[in-house]
Design a protein around this motif. Structure first.
Motif, PDB file in Angstrom:
ATOM      1  N   ALA A   1       0.812  -1.209   0.000  1.00  0.00           N
ATOM      2  CA  ALA A   1       0.000   0.000   0.000  1.00  0.00           C
ATOM      3  C   ALA A   1       0.851   1.267   0.000  1.00  0.00           C
ATOM      4  O   ALA A   1       0.361   2.342  -0.333  1.00  0.00           O
ATOM      5  CB  ALA A   1      -0.934  -0.004   1.207  1.00  0.00           C
TER       6      ALA A   1
ATOM      7  N   TYR B   1      -3.890  -7.490  -2.604  1.00  0.00           N
ATOM      8  CA  TYR B   1      -4.559  -6.733  -1.545  1.00  0.00           C
ATOM      9  C   TYR B   1      -4.648  -7.552  -0.262  1.00  0.00           C
ATOM     10  O   TYR B   1      -5.715  -7.874   0.220  1.00  0.00           O
ATOM     11  CB  TYR B   1      -5.922  -6.264  -2.013  1.00  0.00           C
ATOM     12  CG  TYR B   1      -5.787  -5.236  -3.106  1.00  0.00           C
ATOM     13  CD1 TYR B   1      -5.402  -3.945  -2.789  1.00  0.00           C
ATOM     14  CD2 TYR B   1      -5.976  -5.569  -4.427  1.00  0.00           C
ATOM     15  CE1 TYR B   1      -5.231  -2.994  -3.782  1.00  0.00           C
ATOM     16  CE2 TYR B   1      -5.815  -4.614  -5.425  1.00  0.00           C
ATOM     17  CZ  TYR B   1      -5.444  -3.336  -5.097  1.00  0.00           C
ATOM     18  OH  TYR B   1      -5.269  -2.401  -6.078  1.00  0.00           O
ATOM     19  N   THR B   2      -3.479  -7.887   0.276  1.00  0.00           N
ATOM     20  CA  THR B   2      -3.438  -8.587   1.542  1.00  0.00           C
ATOM     21  C   THR B   2      -3.230  -7.629   2.701  1.00  0.00           C
ATOM     22  O   THR B   2      -3.508  -7.961   3.834  1.00  0.00           O
ATOM     23  CB  THR B   2      -2.272  -9.610   1.558  1.00  0.00           C
ATOM     24  OG1 THR B   2      -1.061  -8.920   1.278  1.00  0.00           O
ATOM     25  CG2 THR B   2      -2.504 -10.691   0.510  1.00  0.00           C
TER      26      THR B   2
ATOM     27  N   VAL C   1      -3.941  -3.690   4.281  1.00  0.00           N
ATOM     28  CA  VAL C   1      -4.929  -2.607   4.152  1.00  0.00           C
ATOM     29  C   VAL C   1      -4.404  -1.295   4.700  1.00  0.00           C
ATOM     30  O   VAL C   1      -4.971  -0.253   4.428  1.00  0.00           O
ATOM     31  CB  VAL C   1      -6.254  -2.968   4.842  1.00  0.00           C
ATOM     32  CG1 VAL C   1      -6.944  -4.081   4.098  1.00  0.00           C
ATOM     33  CG2 VAL C   1      -6.030  -3.344   6.293  1.00  0.00           C
TER      34      VAL C   1
END
Length: 188
Positions: free
Chosen positions: A41, A182-183, A185
């Motif tokens: 991210a 998308y592990t 957040v």
């Protein structure tokens, strides 16, 4: 009453056709592997490294593959001026190998035309082809592997460079649709 039966019959055949065609969908050919401990991210800018080519790959194919990946990444991340100022590095690879497919036909009989022409053919058919794989590696600024996506490429089947680039963009889009994983957040 007859029109209701006709509508139901048409709807039934439509449902059967949809089920048959839905069952023929090809599986997603993209293979992905990544470091589950890295926080993806936080990535904002990238730097594209030189393209690697293994096997019988022309420099033009390598250039088109790199351009295709860069075009897809530009829509989501900021290109960096240098590798030192980038959050992550991207390396594009084309791996190409010549292969041979052998098909065995145990019956080896074929039909004739009219009353004549039944016969026998050799039981083995041999076909030579080239298999190319498009690989996209995401590396840390220290060149540690973070993410890899790959899929078989069919761009080499097209003769025109524009068609090859179009197909490579589609394939790069399919690969990079799975980046980042998308592990995570949150941001660090």
């Amino acid at each position: 009453m007859a029109s209701l039966q006709k509508i139901l019959k048409t709807a039934t055949w439509g449902l059967i056709a949809a089920l048959i065609l839905g069952g023929c969908a090809a599986p997603n050919p993209v293979a992905v592997d990544y470091d589950p401990n890295f926080k993806f991210a936080n990535l904002r800018s990238y730097h594209l490294l030189d393209t690697l080519a293994n096997g019988p790959v022309s420099p033009f194919e390598s250039k088109r593959a790199s351009q295709a990946v860069n075009d897809v990444l530009k829509g989501r991340y900021q290109p960096a001026d240098s590798a030192e100022s980038a959050d992550f590095l991207v390396r594009v690879q084309l791996f190409s190998a010549d292969k041979v497919a052998v098909h065995e036909d145990p019956f080896s009989l074929y039909g004739g035309y009219g009353y004549f022409g039944f016969g026998w053919r050799p039981p083995l058919r041999v076909r030579e082809y080239r298999e190319t794989t498009l690989i996209v590696d995401v590396l840390s600024p220290e060149n540690a592997p973070l993410w890899r996506g790959s899929m078989p490429s069919s761009a080499g089947r097209h003769q025109a460079p524009e068609q090859q680039l179009f197909r490579l963009r589609e394939e790069a889009g399919q690969i990079l649709a799975r980046f980042p994983p998308y592990t995570d957040v949150g941001y660090d």
